[in-house]
Scaffold this motif. Structure first.
Motif, PDB file in Angstrom:
ATOM      1  N   GLU A  73      -1.386  13.302   4.024  1.00 53.31           N
ATOM      2  CA  GLU A  73      -2.635  13.337   4.261  1.00 53.31           C
ATOM      3  C   GLU A  73      -3.405  11.947   3.858  1.00 53.31           C
ATOM      4  O   GLU A  73      -4.243  11.517   4.818  1.00 53.31           O
ATOM      5  CB  GLU A  73      -3.571  14.554   3.829  1.00 53.31           C
ATOM      6  N   ALA A  74      -3.036  11.335   2.798  1.00 55.19           N
ATOM      7  CA  ALA A  74      -3.831  10.038   2.556  1.00 55.19           C
ATOM      8  C   ALA A  74      -3.421   9.070   3.334  1.00 55.19           C
ATOM      9  O   ALA A  74      -4.014   8.118   3.815  1.00 55.19           O
ATOM     10  CB  ALA A  74      -3.360   9.917   0.829  1.00 55.19           C
ATOM     11  N   ILE A  75      -2.117   9.246   3.712  1.00 50.04           N
ATOM     12  CA  ILE A  75      -1.553   8.022   4.700  1.00 50.04           C
ATOM     13  C   ILE A  75      -2.284   8.280   5.937  1.00 50.04           C
ATOM     14  O   ILE A  75      -2.729   7.057   6.396  1.00 50.04           O
ATOM     15  CB  ILE A  75      -0.117   8.000   4.679  1.00 50.04           C
ATOM     16  N   ARG A  76      -2.393   9.334   6.289  1.00 47.84           N
ATOM     17  CA  ARG A  76      -3.133   9.599   7.545  1.00 47.84           C
ATOM     18  C   ARG A  76      -4.506   9.040   7.594  1.00 47.84           C
ATOM     19  O   ARG A  76      -4.978   8.521   8.642  1.00 47.84           O
ATOM     20  CB  ARG A  76      -3.171  11.153   8.286  1.00 47.84           C
ATOM     21  N   LEU A  77      -5.225   9.710   6.592  1.00 44.35           N
ATOM     22  CA  LEU A  77      -6.828   9.063   6.453  1.00 44.35           C
ATOM     23  C   LEU A  77      -6.723   7.552   6.481  1.00 44.35           C
ATOM     24  O   LEU A  77      -7.761   6.967   7.282  1.00 44.35           O
ATOM     25  CB  LEU A  77      -7.448   9.928   5.325  1.00 44.35           C
ATOM     26  N   VAL A  78      -5.992   6.983   5.575  1.00 42.39           N
ATOM     27  CA  VAL A  78      -5.991   5.440   5.769  1.00 42.39           C
ATOM     28  C   VAL A  78      -5.730   4.738   7.057  1.00 42.39           C
ATOM     29  O   VAL A  78      -6.385   3.896   7.417  1.00 42.39           O
ATOM     30  CB  VAL A  78      -5.134   4.827   4.575  1.00 42.39           C
ATOM     31  N   ASP A  79      -4.634   5.155   7.664  1.00 42.51           N
ATOM     32  CA  ASP A  79      -4.195   4.988   9.108  1.00 42.51           C
ATOM     33  C   ASP A  79      -5.407   5.057  10.201  1.00 42.51           C
ATOM     34  O   ASP A  79      -5.421   4.104  10.868  1.00 42.51           O
ATOM     35  CB  ASP A  79      -3.085   5.362   9.547  1.00 42.51           C
TER      36      ASP A  79
ATOM     37  N   ALA B  79       5.934   4.880  -3.760  1.00 37.82           N
ATOM     38  CA  ALA B  79       5.534   3.553  -3.547  1.00 37.82           C
ATOM     39  C   ALA B  79       6.104   2.834  -2.175  1.00 37.82           C
ATOM     40  O   ALA B  79       5.767   2.303  -1.480  1.00 37.82           O
ATOM     41  CB  ALA B  79       5.809   2.609  -4.645  1.00 37.82           C
ATOM     42  N   ARG B  80       7.460   2.974  -2.197  1.00 35.06           N
ATOM     43  CA  ARG B  80       8.184   2.223  -1.175  1.00 35.06           C
ATOM     44  C   ARG B  80       7.909   3.016   0.142  1.00 35.06           C
ATOM     45  O   ARG B  80       7.565   2.398   1.133  1.00 35.06           O
ATOM     46  CB  ARG B  80       9.621   2.505  -1.557  1.00 35.06           C
ATOM     47  N   GLU B  81       7.896   4.258   0.193  1.00 31.49           N
ATOM     48  CA  GLU B  81       7.446   4.980   1.466  1.00 31.49           C
ATOM     49  C   GLU B  81       6.171   4.727   2.117  1.00 31.49           C
ATOM     50  O   GLU B  81       5.774   4.356   3.060  1.00 31.49           O
ATOM     51  CB  GLU B  81       7.687   6.464   1.272  1.00 31.49           C
ATOM     52  N   PHE B  82       5.158   4.430   0.880  1.00 30.93           N
ATOM     53  CA  PHE B  82       3.615   4.500   0.931  1.00 30.93           C
ATOM     54  C   PHE B  82       3.506   3.029   1.800  1.00 30.93           C
ATOM     55  O   PHE B  82       3.097   2.579   2.731  1.00 30.93           O
ATOM     56  CB  PHE B  82       2.913   4.415  -0.064  1.00 30.93           C
TER      57      PHE B  82
END
Length: 502
Positions: A399-405, A423-426
Motif C-alpha cells: 500500500e505504501a508503494i502504491r500511494l507513493v506511485d 529495501a531492495r524491493e522498494f
C-alpha cells in the motif's frame, strides 16, 4: 540602501529608469537592498556579450578551463563565511545550513575540475577497410539558467560550472528574492581567471524569463523551481528549438517499516522535514508508517522531537531552522495548514502564531505536524514548501508503494528499515527518481546526477554529474578513411548503395 543590478561583460550594469523591487531580510521582515529588474534589452546585451566571448573560450583546451575551476573552488572555500552570511541574510536559512548548501555546490565545481577526462570522446579503429570512427563532445554555444530562491548558491553552481567548463558561455537569471550570492559567484569566477562575458547575470522576473526562452542565440535552458513554471519553461523553450531541462516541485515520502530503528528514523525525519524551514524540493514533508503499531510509536516520538526544535534568526548558531523567505510565502504556508484542518486532518502541532522576541516582524513559522492525512486531501497532493510534516498511514509495504506511485510528484523518497530484501524491493519498484535507504534526503553526490520523475522533472537529462556534461555538449561523430593507393592510381569502383562496413 544597497542596489543590486546586472552583471555583464565582467562588470555591474545598471539601466536608467528600470523597474525595481526590494530584497528583504526574512529574519527582520525589512528591506535591505533594491533590485533592478531587467527586460528584453538587458537580456539581449547579456547574450551578445556571451556570444562574442564564447568562441575564444571554447578554443581554450579543457585542461586550462579546468584550472579556472580549480581556482574557483579555492576561492569559494576561502570566502565560505562571507557567502554563507550573504545567503542567510537574504534567504533566511541558518548559517550551518547555508554552509552545507555551499559545500554541495563546491562539490559540483570539484567534479568539473575533471573536464579533460569528462569531455573525452570515443574511438574505434578499423570499423571497415581502412576506416576509423571517433566522436567528440563540443559546446552548444550560449546557454542559460533560471534558478530558485531556496538554493541561491548551490543550484547556480549546478548549472554554470558544468556549462562553462564544457566551453559554453552562460547567462544566469537568479531568483529575485535572494540575488546577491550569484553576483558574488560571478566576481569570484572572474578572479579565478574566467574571461569577461562567459558568465553574465540578468536580474528580473517573468519578463526576463520569457526573453531568455525566446532569444534565438540561447541554445539550452536549465531551470529549477515550481512544477507549473517548470512545465511552462519546458514547453516554451522546446517550442523554440532549445534543449531544456526543467526540475519541478516535490512531495517526498518517508516510508517507515515496523523493523526500522525508530529513534534514528525520527531524528532523520525531523531534520529532513523542518531543516531550511521545509523550503527544499528534497525535504521530507510526508511520513508514511506501515502498520498501526508503527504509526503510534512514531507519532509519540515525533511529538517529543518537534517540541524540542529551536527556531531562530539565521545567525543564531543554536537555531535549527529560521524564517521562511517572504511574507507572502508565510501566508501561503499558513493557508495550507488551515486547508489541512478544513479537510479533516488532525492538527497535532500548530506552528502558526509563532513569534520570536525582538524579531516580531520576521517571517517565522513554528513546526507543524498533521496526523491522519488521507491521499485524497489537497493539502497532501500539493507541495506546501514550509515547515509542515504530514503523516499518512499505510497498512502494508504494497500500500505504501502504491500511494507513493500514485502521487503526481516523483522527486525523492526514503525507506527506513533494517531488512535488505525490503529495501531492495522498494528501490526497484518505486516510481521515483531518487531513493534513499535509511537516508532521508537522497540528493546524489556530485559525480551522479539529480532529477525527479513524473511532474517533478521535464526533459531527458538530469542536473550535474555526467548528465550535466551531456546536457551542455553535443556529440559529433567522424568517420574517416585515408587513401591507401599510390598517387595517380585508378580510384576504386563507384558504389551507389547505402554504405556498410561488411
Amino acid at each position: 540602501m544597497r542596489k543590486i543590478a546586472h552583471y555583464v561583460q565582467g562588470e555591474a550594469l545598471s539601466v536608467a529608469g528600470a523597474r525595481t523591487q526590494p530584497v528583504f531580510n526574512p529574519s527582520l521582515g525589512a528591506p535591505q537592498a533594491t533590485l533592478e529588474l531587467g527586460d528584453g534589452e538587458v537580456v539581449a546585451r547579456a547574450v551578445k556579450s556571451a556570444r562574442l566571448a564564447q568562441p575564444e573560450w571554447a578554443a581554450v583546451n579543457p585542461q586550462r578551463r579546468a584550472r579556472v575551476m580549480f581556482e574557483f573552488k579555492r576561492l569559494l572555500e576561502a570566502h565560505m563565511d562571507e557567502l554563507a552570511m550573504m545567503l542567510a541574510e537574504e534567504h533566511g536559512k541558518v548559517l550551518a545550513d547555508a554552509k552545507g548548501e555551499l559545500q554541495r555546490g563546491i562539490d559540483i565545481v570539484e567534479f568539473c575540475c575533471g573536464a579533460p577526462h569528462l569531455l573525452k570522446g570515443e574511438y574505434s579503429e578499423r570499423v571497415g577497410p581502412g576506416i576509423d570512427v571517433y566522436s567528440m563532445r563540443q559546446p552548444l554555444g550560449v546557454v542559460a539558467g533560471i534558478t530558485p530562491f531556496n538554493f541561491p548558491a548551490m543550484v547556480p553552481l549546478w548549472m554554470l560550472a558544468p556549462a562553462i567548463v564544457c566551453g559554453n558561455a552562460f547567462v544566469l537569471k537568479p531568483s529575485e528574492r535572494d540575488p546577491s550570492v550569484s553576483q558574488r559567484l560571478a566576481e569570484l569566477l572572474i578572479e579565478a581567471g574566467l574571461p569577461p562575458g562567459i558568465l553574465n547575470i540578468v536580474q528580473g522576473d517573468r519578463v526576463v524569463v520569457d526573453a531568455l526562452l525566446d532569444h534565438p542565440d540561447i541554445k539550452a535552458i536549465s531551470f529549477v523551481g515550481s512544477t507549473e513554471i517548470a512545465q511552462y519553461v519546458y514547453e516554451r523553450g522546446a517550442a523554440r528549438g532549445k534543449r531544456v531541462q526543467a526540475m519541478g516541485g516535490a512531495k517526498n515520502h518517508g516510508v517507515v517499516m515496523p523493523d526500522a530503528d525508530l529513534d534514528q528514523a525520527v531524528a532523520d525525519i525531523v531534520g529532513a522535514a523542518f531543516g531550511s524551514a521545509g523550503e527544499r524540493c528534497m525535504a521530507l514533508p510526508v511520513v508514511m508508517p506501515v502498520g498501526a503499531a508503527t504509526a503510534e510509536a512514531l507519532r509519540a516520538r515525533l511529538i517529543d522531537a518537534i517540541a524540542g526544535l529551536r527556531v531562530g534568526v539565521s545567525t543564531d548558531p543554536q537555531a535549527q531552522f529560521g524564517p521562511v523567505v517572504s511574507a507572502p510565502h508565510k501566508a501561503r504556508v499558513e493557508s495550507y495548514i488551515q486547508l489541512g484542518v478544513d479537510e479533516g486532518a488532525e492538527l497535532v502541532v500548530d506552528g502558526r502564531g509563532f513569534s520570536l522576541q525582538g524579531y516580531e516582524a520576521g517571517y517565522f513559522l513554528g513546526p507543524t505536524f498533521f496526523d491522519h492525512v488521507t491521499p485524497t486531501m489537497r493539502s497532501y497532493q500539493e507541495e506546501i514548501f514550509g515547515p509542515v510534516l504530514q503523516m499518512v498511514r499505510a497498512a502494508s509495504l504494497d500500500e505504501a508503494i502504491r500511494l507513493v506511485d500514485q502521487h503526481p510528484y516523483g522527486n525523492g523518497v526514503a525507506i527506513f528499515t533494517r531488512d535488505g530484501d525490503t529495501a531492495r524491493e522498494f528501490a526497484s519498484r518505486i516510481e521515483v527518481g531518487m531513493v534513499g535507504v535509511n537516508v532521508p534526503i537522497p540528493v546524489p553526490v556530485a559525480y551522479h546526477s539529480f532529477g525527479g520523475w513524473k511532474r517533478s522533472g521535464f526533459g531527458d537529462l538530469n542536473q550535474y554529474g555526467m548528465d550535466g556534461i551531456r546536457f551542455y555538449t553535443r556529440t559529433k561523430t567522424v568517420t574517416q578513411r585515408w587513401p591507401t593507393q599510390a598517387a595517380g592510381a585508378e580510384p576504386a569502383d563507384q558504389s551507389f548503395h547505402f554504405p556498410t562496413m561488411r
